[in-house]
Design a protein around this motif. Sequence first.
Motif, PDB file in Angstrom:
ATOM      1  N   PHE A   1     -25.400  -9.559  20.681  1.00 47.69           N
ATOM      2  CA  PHE A   1     -24.543 -10.674  20.271  1.00 47.69           C
ATOM      3  C   PHE A   1     -24.288 -10.612  18.772  1.00 47.69           C
ATOM      4  CE2 PHE A   1     -23.411 -15.324  20.279  1.00 47.69           C
ATOM      5  CZ  PHE A   1     -22.371 -15.192  21.167  1.00 47.69           C
ATOM      6  N   GLN A   2     -24.578 -11.692  18.063  1.00 48.76           N
ATOM      7  CA  GLN A   2     -24.214 -11.701  16.644  1.00 48.76           C
ATOM      8  C   GLN A   2     -25.325 -11.128  15.778  1.00 48.76           C
ATOM      9  OE1 GLN A   2     -26.115 -13.871  17.813  1.00 48.76           O
ATOM     10  NE2 GLN A   2     -26.819 -15.427  16.379  1.00 48.76           N
ATOM     11  N   CYS A   3     -26.417 -10.629  16.380  1.00 42.17           N
ATOM     12  CA  CYS A   3     -27.619 -10.283  15.609  1.00 42.17           C
ATOM     13  C   CYS A   3     -27.488  -8.925  14.935  1.00 42.17           C
ATOM     14  CB  CYS A   3     -28.824 -10.269  16.528  1.00 42.17           C
ATOM     15  SG  CYS A   3     -29.198 -11.904  17.149  1.00 42.17           S
ATOM     16  N   PRO A   4     -28.261  -8.731  13.868  1.00 43.01           N
ATOM     17  CA  PRO A   4     -28.289  -7.417  13.210  1.00 43.01           C
ATOM     18  C   PRO A   4     -28.953  -6.383  14.109  1.00 43.01           C
ATOM     19  CG  PRO A   4     -29.948  -8.864  12.260  1.00 43.01           C
ATOM     20  CD  PRO A   4     -29.138  -9.706  13.185  1.00 43.01           C
TER      21      PRO A   4
ATOM     22  N   ARG B   1     -15.477  -9.371  15.163  1.00 41.99           N
ATOM     23  CA  ARG B   1     -14.260 -10.174  15.360  1.00 41.99           C
ATOM     24  C   ARG B   1     -14.602 -11.265  16.379  1.00 41.99           C
ATOM     25  NH1 ARG B   1      -9.769  -6.083  16.930  1.00 41.99           N
ATOM     26  NH2 ARG B   1      -8.551  -8.022  17.051  1.00 41.99           N
ATOM     27  N   TYR B   2     -15.362 -12.249  15.898  1.00 46.36           N
ATOM     28  CA  TYR B   2     -15.938 -13.233  16.812  1.00 46.36           C
ATOM     29  C   TYR B   2     -14.886 -14.090  17.505  1.00 46.36           C
ATOM     30  CZ  TYR B   2     -20.232 -11.773  14.557  1.00 46.36           C
ATOM     31  OH  TYR B   2     -21.250 -11.025  14.096  1.00 46.36           O
ATOM     32  N   HIS B   3     -13.828 -14.476  16.754  1.00 45.10           N
ATOM     33  CA  HIS B   3     -12.808 -15.315  17.393  1.00 45.10           C
ATOM     34  C   HIS B   3     -12.038 -14.547  18.459  1.00 45.10           C
ATOM     35  CE1 HIS B   3     -13.585 -17.744  13.751  1.00 45.10           C
ATOM     36  NE2 HIS B   3     -13.461 -18.715  14.649  1.00 45.10           N
TER      37      HIS B   3
ATOM     38  N   LEU C   1     -15.518  -5.569  26.847  1.00 45.78           N
ATOM     39  CA  LEU C   1     -14.476  -5.900  25.872  1.00 45.78           C
ATOM     40  C   LEU C   1     -14.994  -6.895  24.849  1.00 45.78           C
ATOM     41  CD1 LEU C   1     -11.361  -5.539  25.358  1.00 45.78           C
ATOM     42  CD2 LEU C   1     -11.063  -7.667  26.622  1.00 45.78           C
ATOM     43  N   THR C   2     -15.652  -7.945  25.350  1.00 44.59           N
ATOM     44  CA  THR C   2     -16.205  -8.964  24.463  1.00 44.59           C
ATOM     45  C   THR C   2     -17.245  -8.337  23.540  1.00 44.59           C
ATOM     46  OG1 THR C   2     -15.993 -10.409  26.379  1.00 44.59           O
ATOM     47  CG2 THR C   2     -17.131 -11.316  24.479  1.00 44.59           C
ATOM     48  N   ASN C   3     -18.120  -7.521  24.105  1.00 50.49           N
ATOM     49  CA  ASN C   3     -19.169  -6.864  23.326  1.00 50.49           C
ATOM     50  C   ASN C   3     -18.572  -6.033  22.188  1.00 50.49           C
ATOM     51  OD1 ASN C   3     -21.416  -7.787  24.541  1.00 50.49           O
ATOM     52  ND2 ASN C   3     -22.111  -5.810  25.329  1.00 50.49           N
ATOM     53  N   ASP C   4     -17.540  -5.268  22.533  1.00 50.96           N
ATOM     54  CA  ASP C   4     -16.888  -4.406  21.546  1.00 50.96           C
ATOM     55  C   ASP C   4     -16.388  -5.206  20.361  1.00 50.96           C
ATOM     56  OD1 ASP C   4     -17.298  -1.983  22.564  1.00 50.96           O
ATOM     57  OD2 ASP C   4     -15.208  -1.560  23.125  1.00 50.96           O
TER      58      ASP C   4
ATOM     59  N   ALA D   1     -12.734 -15.874  27.033  1.00 51.28           N
ATOM     60  CA  ALA D   1     -12.232 -17.072  27.700  1.00 51.28           C
ATOM     61  C   ALA D   1     -10.914 -16.796  28.407  1.00 51.28           C
ATOM     62  CB  ALA D   1     -12.079 -18.208  26.698  1.00 51.28           C
ATOM     63  N   GLY D   2     -10.095 -15.935  27.805  1.00 50.54           N
ATOM     64  CA  GLY D   2      -8.803 -15.610  28.401  1.00 50.54           C
ATOM     65  C   GLY D   2      -8.971 -14.911  29.741  1.00 50.54           C
ATOM     66  N   CYS D   3      -9.852 -13.915  29.747  1.00 52.49           N
ATOM     67  CA  CYS D   3     -10.106 -13.224  31.019  1.00 52.49           C
ATOM     68  C   CYS D   3     -10.590 -14.213  32.072  1.00 52.49           C
ATOM     69  CB  CYS D   3     -11.176 -12.149  30.820  1.00 52.49           C
ATOM     70  SG  CYS D   3     -10.590 -10.700  29.950  1.00 52.49           S
ATOM     71  N   ASN D   4     -11.550 -15.035  31.663  1.00 53.07           N
ATOM     72  CA  ASN D   4     -12.102 -16.010  32.602  1.00 53.07           C
ATOM     73  C   ASN D   4     -11.011 -16.912  33.161  1.00 53.07           C
ATOM     74  OD1 ASN D   4     -14.622 -15.032  32.342  1.00 53.07           O
ATOM     75  ND2 ASN D   4     -15.414 -16.673  31.040  1.00 53.07           N
ATOM     76  N   LEU D   5     -10.165 -17.401  32.248  1.00 53.42           N
ATOM     77  CA  LEU D   5      -9.124 -18.350  32.644  1.00 53.42           C
ATOM     78  C   LEU D   5      -8.164 -17.696  33.631  1.00 53.42           C
ATOM     79  CD1 LEU D   5      -8.439 -21.262  31.899  1.00 53.42           C
ATOM     80  CD2 LEU D   5      -6.745 -20.358  30.311  1.00 53.42           C
ATOM     81  N   LEU D   6      -7.791 -16.475  33.306  1.00 52.53           N
ATOM     82  CA  LEU D   6      -6.860 -15.744  34.155  1.00 52.53           C
ATOM     83  C   LEU D   6      -7.426 -15.586  35.564  1.00 52.53           C
ATOM     84  CD1 LEU D   6      -4.164 -14.351  33.237  1.00 52.53           C
ATOM     85  CD2 LEU D   6      -5.392 -12.199  33.510  1.00 52.53           C
ATOM     86  N   LEU D   7      -8.661 -15.114  35.631  1.00 51.51           N
ATOM     87  CA  LEU D   7      -9.296 -14.899  36.933  1.00 51.51           C
ATOM     88  C   LEU D   7      -9.443 -16.214  37.684  1.00 51.51           C
ATOM     89  CD1 LEU D   7     -12.026 -12.414  35.706  1.00 51.51           C
ATOM     90  CD2 LEU D   7     -10.246 -11.879  37.371  1.00 51.51           C
TER      91      LEU D   7
END
Lengths: 754, 754
Positions: free
Chosen positions: B394-397, B104-106, B95-98, B113-119
């Motif tokens: 990640f953020q790379c071309p 859509r970095y934010h 999901l994050t990768n997508d 972070a949301g998934c992590n927090l939930l778990l």
Amino acid sequence: MSVREPLLELGKRALNTTSQTAIVGAKLCSIESLDYEIVENDLFKEDWRTRKRVQIFQYVCLKWSLALLVGLLTGLVGFFNNFAVENIAGFKLLLTNDLMLKERYHAAFVAYAGCNLLLATAAAALCAYIAPAAAGSGIPEVKAYLNGVDSHSILAPSTLLVKIFGSIFGVSAGFVLGKEGPMVHTGACIASMLGQGGSRKYHLTWRCLRYFKNDRDRRDLITCGAAAGVAAAFRAPVGGVLFTLEEATSWWRNALLWRTFFTNAVVAVVLRSLIVYCRGGKCGLFGKGGLIMFDLSSTVSTYSTSDLVAVIILGVIGGILGALYNHLVGKILRKYSIINEKGAAFKIMHTMIISLLTSCCSYGIPWLARCTPCPPGLEDRCPTAGRSGNFKNFQCPPGHYNDLASLFLNTNEDAIRNLFTANTGNEFDISTLVLFFIAVYCLGLVTYGIAVPSGLFIPVILAGASFGRLVGTILSPICSLDPALFALFGAASLLGGTMRMTVSVCIILLELTNDLLMLPLVMLVLLISKSVADNFNIGVYDLIIQMKGLPFLVAHAEPYMRHLVAGDVVSGPLITFTGVEKVGNIMQILKTTRHHGFPVINEPPFCEAPELCGLVLRSHLIVLLKGKRFTRDKVLTGVGEVFKKFGSFDFAKAGPGKGMKLEELDISVDEMEMYVDLHPITNKSPYTVVETMSLAKAALLFRELGLRHLCVVPKTPGRPPVIGVLTRHDFMQEHILRLFPHFNRQKKRNEEQT
Amino acid sequence: MSVREPLLELGKRALNTTSQTAIVGAKLCSIESLDYEIVENDLFKEDWRTRKRVQIFQYVCLKWSLALLVGLLTGLVGFFNNFAVENIAGFKLLLTNDLMLKERYHAAFVAYAGCNLLLATAAAALCAYIAPAAAGSGIPEVKAYLNGVDSHSILAPSTLLVKIFGSIFGVSAGFVLGKEGPMVHTGACIASMLGQGGSRKYHLTWRCLRYFKNDRDRRDLITCGAAAGVAAAFRAPVGGVLFTLEEATSWWRNALLWRTFFTNAVVAVVLRSLIVYCRGGKCGLFGKGGLIMFDLSSTVSTYSTSDLVAVIILGVIGGILGALYNHLVGKILRKYSIINEKGAAFKIMHTMIISLLTSCCSYGIPWLARCTPCPPGLEDRCPTAGRSGNFKNFQCPPGHYNDLASLFLNTNEDAIRNLFTANTGNEFDISTLVLFFIAVYCLGLVTYGIAVPSGLFIPVILAGASFGRLVGTILSPICSLDPALFALFGAASLLGGTMRMTVSVCIILLELTNDLLMLPLVMLVLLISKSVADNFNIGVYDLIIQMKGLPFLVAHAEPYMRHLVAGDVVSGPLITFTGVEKVGNIMQILKTTRHHGFPVINEPPFCEAPELCGLVLRSHLIVLLKGKRFTRDKVLTGVGEVFKKFGSFDFAKAGPGKGMKLEELDISVDEMEMYVDLHPITNKSPYTVVETMSLAKAALLFRELGLRHLCVVPKTPGRPPVIGVLTRHDFMQEHILRLFPHFNRQKKRNEEQT
């Protein structure tokens, strides 16, 4: 009997009954118990109190240095053994090969059998004349030592020497025997020599060394030595640690695990350095291989259900064959003991006959094989040019090989390597494998017990691998696994069936073959074969220990021991000393008995009623008498008086056969009438059990704490403060069943019911 | 104090002093000692006598069946854990990768972070509300259990449930923690459940199961379970056996080695079958890998002297970092215990904060890295397409990768796999490795101790591997070894420095990486790092046991114990029963004391003078009273009378917290005046020591035989036949040093001198 030296008697009795129960190898006329208990007498306490931190530091350093030395020396000896064997056997095989190539077949046989006979005779002569204790595997004796039984000269320097050279000659002579048992024994001997706690003879009496003069530290060092032996023999350092843990030792603690591990790391480093050094051909015929002896890791490793079924069947058959092997080893050893008793010359002749038999088999059986054309694509390796290799030419025309010769006319290790060679398909014919398996199984049986250091691992691996490869070859149409892997499983199954080890064999095979992916299957095979074989008899090492009559303390108490109490097995007159005893009395008792420990009773006027003061050891009494700090009257002299004359070093236990002798004492008639205070040398904290304690629980206490003497105290007041002393002998099955024959009948009835 | 329930007090005291000495995790208000001694009373003997061969056979079968079941279930749970984590964490990472790919970095951060927090919240809630004992590693508690300390609900079913799901959520939440500690605990819980000896509630009371109703068989089964846990977590069956042997157990015997080995073979077979089943993509995102988690065997393996020097330095630094890790873990746990005391809500909030911190680090730090162009020849693998892999985009071309993201935005296992990837040269920049090492080292420290099941192995391996790879990358110009091998040595050095295990870590790493050729170097690194770290503090598990205030019996007696005798630590009034005792007296004593064992004294007219008959247990007394076979007069009723009412099953020890309670008894006033014969339930063979026995030797006896009570008998006649009972508490350092403060001063002085 209560306090006494029963082991001596036990050993003697075992010797007398040889014709029925068979005693192999060394004479057991002097077995001694070891004592792992810390003798907490006043001297010890004084010594602890005054021991400085720097001394403790020295002690720790020395402990590790000795472990390092053991690893270093065992690694060197292991390498030397390998190097010598490969050169001697290599020379012999090259000579035979050369003569074969010139078609001088008779000369080749004479050369081959002659070399073998010469080497065998040399090994047997060494064993028969210099150190009879060096014959056989050595693992049972080391196992018994680590259980607390010190049999005569089993760890002596002469034994070490004969073990090293006897093993080299024996393995080079082409016998179906291995070097791993002798290497374990060698490692233990090296450790024992280093663990003497210095030597007065060679002026090695560094103050720190004295802390090693006790059975406990010696035992630890010998454990390291035994582990190093396995590591050096199989180049398997972790397997060595586990071998000692699973099979060799009776006591274990984590600190020892860690030290054994260190020793074996040293062995691994030594071996690897020397192997790397030899890679340039600097070591003659010494092989090329690295740390992994039989690499199987390149083999494909997916397996299916049919493979699994095949492996399970292999495990079952391996278990049965293993149990049969143990049974037959027992039978044959019994027969051999009669020959061995007749003297050194008979032993040598016996070895020579077995050598000729082996030579005839190795040279004769390959003639039965057809010449096979070399498989296409292997022209560079077939037929084999050098001394080892998979495709021996033997009598065949060029471009052909004799598969039986590839197995028979090689060293045992090369034969195993050939059986473990993968991706050569049906290199070995089924008839070849059948013949080789039968020959090796039988030769292995008749070879163990001759007067040559002989390990059991290699014969068993050899027989198991040929058997496994046989099964693999037969099943190759329906199984996807390489026959080489079946050879591995076969070796595992037969090892499990004879040795009854699991984790250590598993790791040793893993380290030998580097095939981690097969681990679950190897585990499975081992579990099955051990379970199957356990239904028939006990492991081969335990069997040999039993046959040698060594008083081995087993881990579990027998059920009938729950129905007895400690007081039941105590008998005979008890000999005790009073706290301040007449010198004459002590001399008299030391001369007329052979007991090693005596309870000391405090009597009025030193206390109100007689009470148990502790236990005093024979060896300490002799040292104390030698010091001659006697008094005219019956008075306490205290520890200070003794310290004027002695350090605690003087009371430390010397190595086997090195302690002060009673005959060295020179006490005048006048002195005989004087008194000596035994308190300073009395162990004030002996372990005790109440007479009504269940014998099973007393046995547990005795074994778990590594005791030599266990005082039995009365339950009701008004009787003497101690009623007997239990020793190892009192827990032996035969002693108890002689005292209480009905348990024997009951036991037999139970066995019949099953 | 003599006979009493000191552990309870000890636990309470430890709890009261939390603010100073810190107690982490579960409340220790009910610690109970376990008793491995066989209670040889008349009932037991009668039972043994009448036990039929078929029952013994059933018992053996059942023992092995239970071992099989433990292996099966632990293997399944291990697989399920792996499967669930890879799917949950995989979904989160995909999901994050997508979102990252859509720039859509934010949103990506919020999702991550949301998934992590939930778990994390789910895991913490489970731990805080249902089973606080499930927090943390669990290995210290299991180690303490196997030493004989049963702390409250540590092996309860609720703990098992929370441990399984808490561990899945915790690992999926991206925390720097592992699953191997929780897996060990899970295995132990499963074994404990199976080892209850049947259940009356669920009508599982097969006659044979009753033989399992004792601490001894339960202990053995839990040992198997702990081993199976390691095997399941690391897919390392032999490593698991060695782990329990080296670290977990305090008592060991060969029969257990063999059973543990069997359990682990089952685990290996289960895991392998499921992995093979999953290969076709049937298990969602579950990975491809086989039994070997981080395969390194393809790496070249010749090494030179400069490599050796580098490895030695690595070992030294690893030892120092490991000791520092332990020190800091201790400090942080002390701080955390204050938070944990405040209640469940605080625990959850605390976990949430750490989760956010971890998310920020994992997502934030990779932004610091430069984009690196993909190395030539790896176009198919770079940048990575799926959820795992070495070259995260990640953020790379396109055609570039972010090496920090490859480590941070992966599961911990994948990050280790990436660090262990060979033949990718300088894939990771030095700055990347520095940043990652610092982040992981610190996050590992702050994560342990939150209310989530958290293992220590993976964080330590992760930090060690990044540190090792860092050293390898720096030294790559002068060293011939691949940086991946340095990662292995780094992991070994840090494991050696924190855990202080040698053989088991060595084998676990071997089984993880399949790299046998590196074994000597791994051994060397482990030896060095352990030796270095041992100079600073103790191993991390022992540290946690100390901090939790668990009364752990150490293997070695402290030196000052040689200066004390058993009688010195016995104090307080002794409570004894007579052979035939008044019911009212028994009730009174059971109500007013919390002792678990009482000496039974035979008195006239049943014998001539008072004598020690044996020891009776509280639990047996309660059962006997419940039976109400009382007599009007003080007479012996004998074992037959008791057998009319009870089988020995009724006296068997139930699982923790399941025994009969004193409150369940309903004795009338009339019955209070009656008598009951205690002989049939009295253990007639309690182990005893004389009061003048050195405390060190008494401690050795107590520990080696796994006792709960040790009777101290007087040395001189004319006194009561027993003068006290020693329990675990009496051998604890703090108890002794409170009684004899001068030893404390002496100890401190000694420490200052060094």
